[in-house]
Motif scaffolding. Structure first.
Motif, PDB file in Angstrom:
ATOM      1  N   VAL A  71      -5.423  36.205 -64.045  1.00  0.00           N
ATOM      2  CA  VAL A  71      -5.770  35.817 -62.686  1.00  0.00           C
ATOM      3  C   VAL A  71      -7.271  35.933 -62.485  1.00  0.00           C
ATOM      4  CG1 VAL A  71      -3.537  36.520 -61.751  1.00  0.00           C
ATOM      5  CG2 VAL A  71      -5.420  38.163 -61.780  1.00  0.00           C
ATOM      6  N   ILE A  72      -7.759  35.247 -61.469  1.00  0.00           N
ATOM      7  CA  ILE A  72      -9.170  35.320 -61.099  1.00  0.00           C
ATOM      8  C   ILE A  72      -9.248  35.434 -59.588  1.00  0.00           C
ATOM      9  CG2 ILE A  72      -9.444  32.809 -60.980  1.00  0.00           C
ATOM     10  CD1 ILE A  72     -12.298  33.234 -62.143  1.00  0.00           C
ATOM     11  N   SER A 127     -22.670  29.685 -55.137  1.00  0.00           N
ATOM     12  CA  SER A 127     -21.347  29.820 -54.526  1.00  0.00           C
ATOM     13  C   SER A 127     -20.365  30.493 -55.474  1.00  0.00           C
ATOM     14  CB  SER A 127     -20.798  28.456 -54.100  1.00  0.00           C
ATOM     15  OG  SER A 127     -20.221  27.778 -55.183  1.00  0.00           O
ATOM     16  N   ARG A 128     -19.447  31.232 -54.888  1.00  0.00           N
ATOM     17  CA  ARG A 128     -18.429  31.916 -55.685  1.00  0.00           C
ATOM     18  C   ARG A 128     -17.487  30.910 -56.339  1.00  0.00           C
ATOM     19  NH1 ARG A 128     -15.398  34.605 -50.404  1.00  0.00           N
ATOM     20  NH2 ARG A 128     -14.481  32.686 -49.592  1.00  0.00           N
ATOM     21  N   GLU A 129     -17.217  29.820 -55.631  1.00  0.00           N
ATOM     22  CA  GLU A 129     -16.341  28.793 -56.190  1.00  0.00           C
ATOM     23  C   GLU A 129     -16.960  28.161 -57.436  1.00  0.00           C
ATOM     24  OE1 GLU A 129     -15.317  29.350 -51.923  1.00  0.00           O
ATOM     25  OE2 GLU A 129     -17.204  29.012 -52.996  1.00  0.00           O
ATOM     26  N   ALA A 130     -18.275  27.916 -57.403  1.00  0.00           N
ATOM     27  CA  ALA A 130     -18.960  27.321 -58.551  1.00  0.00           C
ATOM     28  C   ALA A 130     -18.907  28.254 -59.758  1.00  0.00           C
ATOM     29  CB  ALA A 130     -20.405  26.996 -58.198  1.00  0.00           C
ATOM     30  N   ALA A 131     -18.916  29.556 -59.504  1.00  0.00           N
ATOM     31  CA  ALA A 131     -18.824  30.523 -60.596  1.00  0.00           C
ATOM     32  C   ALA A 131     -17.400  30.631 -61.127  1.00  0.00           C
ATOM     33  CB  ALA A 131     -19.312  31.887 -60.121  1.00  0.00           C
ATOM     34  N   ALA A 132     -16.411  30.477 -60.238  1.00  0.00           N
ATOM     35  CA  ALA A 132     -15.020  30.678 -60.634  1.00  0.00           C
ATOM     36  C   ALA A 132     -14.397  29.441 -61.266  1.00  0.00           C
ATOM     37  CB  ALA A 132     -14.195  31.111 -59.421  1.00  0.00           C
ATOM     38  N   ASP A 133     -14.729  28.246 -60.772  1.00  0.00           N
ATOM     39  CA  ASP A 133     -14.032  27.021 -61.197  1.00  0.00           C
ATOM     40  C   ASP A 133     -14.076  26.776 -62.703  1.00  0.00           C
ATOM     41  OD1 ASP A 133     -13.258  26.603 -58.613  1.00  0.00           O
ATOM     42  OD2 ASP A 133     -14.703  25.008 -58.196  1.00  0.00           O
ATOM     43  N   PRO A 134     -15.237  26.921 -63.377  1.00  0.00           N
ATOM     44  CA  PRO A 134     -15.245  26.704 -64.824  1.00  0.00           C
ATOM     45  C   PRO A 134     -14.343  27.675 -65.579  1.00  0.00           C
ATOM     46  CG  PRO A 134     -17.479  26.695 -63.943  1.00  0.00           C
ATOM     47  CD  PRO A 134     -16.589  27.195 -62.861  1.00  0.00           C
ATOM     48  N   LEU A 135     -14.273  28.906 -65.113  1.00  0.00           N
ATOM     49  CA  LEU A 135     -13.423  29.901 -65.773  1.00  0.00           C
ATOM     50  C   LEU A 135     -11.946  29.566 -65.602  1.00  0.00           C
ATOM     51  CD1 LEU A 135     -15.382  33.092 -64.648  1.00  0.00           C
ATOM     52  CD2 LEU A 135     -15.387  32.039 -66.912  1.00  0.00           C
ATOM     53  N   ILE A 136     -11.598  29.052 -64.414  1.00  0.00           N
ATOM     54  CA  ILE A 136     -10.217  28.628 -64.171  1.00  0.00           C
ATOM     55  C   ILE A 136      -9.838  27.512 -65.140  1.00  0.00           C
ATOM     56  CG2 ILE A 136      -8.678  27.536 -62.498  1.00  0.00           C
ATOM     57  CD1 ILE A 136     -10.306  28.967 -60.297  1.00  0.00           C
ATOM     58  N   GLU A 138     -11.324  26.681 -68.049  1.00  0.00           N
ATOM     59  CA  GLU A 138     -11.413  27.068 -69.460  1.00  0.00           C
ATOM     60  C   GLU A 138     -10.259  27.971 -69.899  1.00  0.00           C
ATOM     61  OE1 GLU A 138     -15.178  28.970 -69.823  1.00  0.00           O
ATOM     62  OE2 GLU A 138     -16.308  27.169 -69.230  1.00  0.00           O
ATOM     63  N   ARG A 139      -9.846  28.883 -69.028  1.00  0.00           N
ATOM     64  CA  ARG A 139      -8.895  29.916 -69.449  1.00  0.00           C
ATOM     65  C   ARG A 139      -7.503  29.757 -68.856  1.00  0.00           C
ATOM     66  NH1 ARG A 139     -12.528  35.487 -69.072  1.00  0.00           N
ATOM     67  NH2 ARG A 139     -14.553  34.554 -69.601  1.00  0.00           N
ATOM     68  N   GLY A 140      -7.316  28.807 -67.968  1.00  0.00           N
ATOM     69  CA  GLY A 140      -6.006  28.641 -67.354  1.00  0.00           C
ATOM     70  C   GLY A 140      -5.640  29.775 -66.416  1.00  0.00           C
ATOM     71  N   LEU A 141      -6.657  30.349 -65.763  1.00  0.00           N
ATOM     72  CA  LEU A 141      -6.425  31.467 -64.851  1.00  0.00           C
ATOM     73  C   LEU A 141      -5.885  30.979 -63.508  1.00  0.00           C
ATOM     74  CD1 LEU A 141      -9.811  33.342 -65.483  1.00  0.00           C
ATOM     75  CD2 LEU A 141      -7.601  33.820 -66.567  1.00  0.00           C
ATOM     76  N   THR A 142      -5.136  31.827 -62.835  1.00  0.00           N
ATOM     77  CA  THR A 142      -4.626  31.519 -61.496  1.00  0.00           C
ATOM     78  C   THR A 142      -5.513  32.192 -60.463  1.00  0.00           C
ATOM     79  OG1 THR A 142      -2.339  31.303 -62.245  1.00  0.00           O
ATOM     80  CG2 THR A 142      -2.683  31.745 -59.910  1.00  0.00           C
ATOM     81  N   LEU A 143      -6.008  31.412 -59.510  1.00  0.00           N
ATOM     82  CA  LEU A 143      -6.869  31.943 -58.464  1.00  0.00           C
ATOM     83  C   LEU A 143      -6.048  32.650 -57.390  1.00  0.00           C
ATOM     84  CD1 LEU A 143      -9.646  32.155 -57.025  1.00  0.00           C
ATOM     85  CD2 LEU A 143      -9.152  29.919 -56.010  1.00  0.00           C
ATOM     86  N   ILE A 144      -6.448  33.872 -57.071  1.00  0.00           N
ATOM     87  CA  ILE A 144      -5.867  34.603 -55.939  1.00  0.00           C
ATOM     88  C   ILE A 144      -6.962  34.718 -54.885  1.00  0.00           C
ATOM     89  CG2 ILE A 144      -4.815  36.751 -55.133  1.00  0.00           C
ATOM     90  CD1 ILE A 144      -3.751  37.188 -57.939  1.00  0.00           C
ATOM     91  N   LYS A 145      -6.867  33.879 -53.885  1.00  0.00           N
ATOM     92  CA  LYS A 145      -7.899  33.845 -52.847  1.00  0.00           C
ATOM     93  C   LYS A 145      -7.873  35.130 -52.020  1.00  0.00           C
ATOM     94  CE  LYS A 145      -7.823  28.802 -52.414  1.00  0.00           C
ATOM     95  NZ  LYS A 145      -7.583  27.659 -51.501  1.00  0.00           N
ATOM     96  N   PRO A 146      -9.019  35.504 -51.451  1.00  0.00           N
ATOM     97  CA  PRO A 146      -9.086  36.772 -50.721  1.00  0.00           C
ATOM     98  C   PRO A 146      -8.364  36.790 -49.385  1.00  0.00           C
ATOM     99  CG  PRO A 146     -11.187  35.622 -50.617  1.00  0.00           C
ATOM    100  CD  PRO A 146     -10.344  34.867 -51.591  1.00  0.00           C
ATOM    101  N   TYR A 147      -8.172  35.626 -48.774  1.00  0.00           N
ATOM    102  CA  TYR A 147      -7.476  35.624 -47.479  1.00  0.00           C
ATOM    103  C   TYR A 147      -6.684  34.342 -47.235  1.00  0.00           C
ATOM    104  CZ  TYR A 147     -11.993  33.427 -46.309  1.00  0.00           C
ATOM    105  OH  TYR A 147     -13.125  32.645 -46.315  1.00  0.00           O
ATOM    106  N   ASP A 148      -7.120  33.227 -47.727  1.00  0.00           N
ATOM    107  CA  ASP A 148      -6.454  31.958 -47.435  1.00  0.00           C
ATOM    108  C   ASP A 148      -5.373  31.653 -48.463  1.00  0.00           C
ATOM    109  OD1 ASP A 148      -6.629  30.363 -45.229  1.00  0.00           O
ATOM    110  OD2 ASP A 148      -7.824  28.807 -46.182  1.00  0.00           O
TER     111      ASP A 148
END
Length: 325
Positions: A71-72, A127-136, A138-148
């Protein structure tokens, strides 16, 4: 979408894992506020904040195969620790994207919980999204958003189920429930739970001055954004705007928002330590500050403040005590 049924299901999965945090009171705080003050001490939750509830709810609801991939999350610290702890308990890899200016204690704690931490410079406009999107990707990670995120909101909403029970035990049937509010996951979740379990308890968002996007959104009837990502010591609740999922719940269920200054948050931290013997971080003390110092904006003879977190760095806590204790 999050529903009462989703909150109740999350509560079942959290049994034996999350703490039922206490509802504290002090006659000294009652005197300051001019009414009875009750503090829901989520600072005593695992990882030092309510965010453990949402992290566990999200991880425990995932498909096991997806969970194994990892997860990310992105967070200034409390969601980071909540997801990291839940991922570790479920045997899932976790990557957390955090702003470089987050409190060092929160960065260190997230790493200590086994997560890989990736830093980005929000002050420079990254942006946090710009940092997270490539990792998602590349690695097939599932995003767990902080509130939404419905399951995250459901996990946070279990706090509201407990408040309803504890308020009934104290004979409280009508009161404002003040919640430290960033993107609105906890605020929306509590409001949804109380709508059914304790309709006489009205949720009201509490925010730092200059970062009152929810209060301004309530006034305008549409989602408003904060003009800057930083500039308050209340780092835990400095979010860009209410979430697309949380906003409809906030607008339908919550009373008018309240805004406090950084100094009021620091003073509330000192009083919480002196009178309740608990440690709060600035963003976790905003609700108590509103209860104590904005009594003319509240109704009823009792108020409930949700103290959302206690992950404060030593320098900030020392500042609060030296100035106001």
């Amino acid at each position: 979408m999050t529903s009462l049924a989703l909150i109740e299901a999350a509560a079942e999965r959290l049994k034996g894992h999350a703490r039922r945090t206490p509802l504290l009171s002090s006659p000294f705080l009652d005197d300051v506020a001019g009414r009875r003050v009750f503090v829901k001490a989520e600072c005593l939750q695992h990882t030092g904040s309510f965010k453990f509830r949402g992290g566990w709810a999200a991880l425990s609801a995932m498909d096991p195969d997806l969970r194994k991939r990892g997860v990310i999350a992105y967070s200034s610290g409390n969601h980071a620790q909540g997801v990291a702890a839940a991922a570790k308990a479920h045997g899932a890899p976790a990557v957390i994207v955090m702003p470089a200016d987050a409190p060092q204690l929160k960065i260190d704690n997230t790493r200590a919980l086994g997560a890989e931490v990736v830093l980005y410079d929000r002050a420079a406009g990254e942006s946090r999204e710009a940092a997270a999107d490539p990792l998602i990707a590349e690695r097939g990670l599932t995003l767990i958003k902080p509130y939404d995120e419905p399951e995250v909101i459901a996990g946070q909403g279990t706090t509201g189920l407990e408040i309803a029970e504890q308020a009934a035990e104290q004979g409280i049937t009508k009161a404002d429930v003040l919640v430290c509010c960033g993107g609105g996951g906890l605020t929306a979740g509590i409001a949804l739970a109380l709508e059914d379990r304790a309709p006489g308890l009205r949720v009201r968002p509490a925010e730092p001055k200059g970062f009152d996007d929810v209060a301004r959104s309530q006034a305008s009837g549409k989602i408003e954004s904060n003009p800057t990502p930083t500039g308050s010591i209340c780092d835990a609740i400095l979010t860009p705007a209410p979430g697309d999922i949380t906003w409809p719940l906030l607008s339908r269920l919550c009373g008018p928002g309240l805004t406090v200054t950084d100094d009021e948050a620091l003073r509330a931290m000192a009083l919480a330590f002196q009178r309740l013997k608990i440690v709060l971080e600035p963003g976790g003390a905003v609700s108590l500050a509103a209860a104590l110092f904005h009594h003319d904006e509240l109704n009823g003879d009792a108020v409930i403040a949700v103290a959302t977190g206690g992950n404060v760095d030593p320098a900030t806590f020392t500042k609060a005590l030296s100035r106001f204790a």
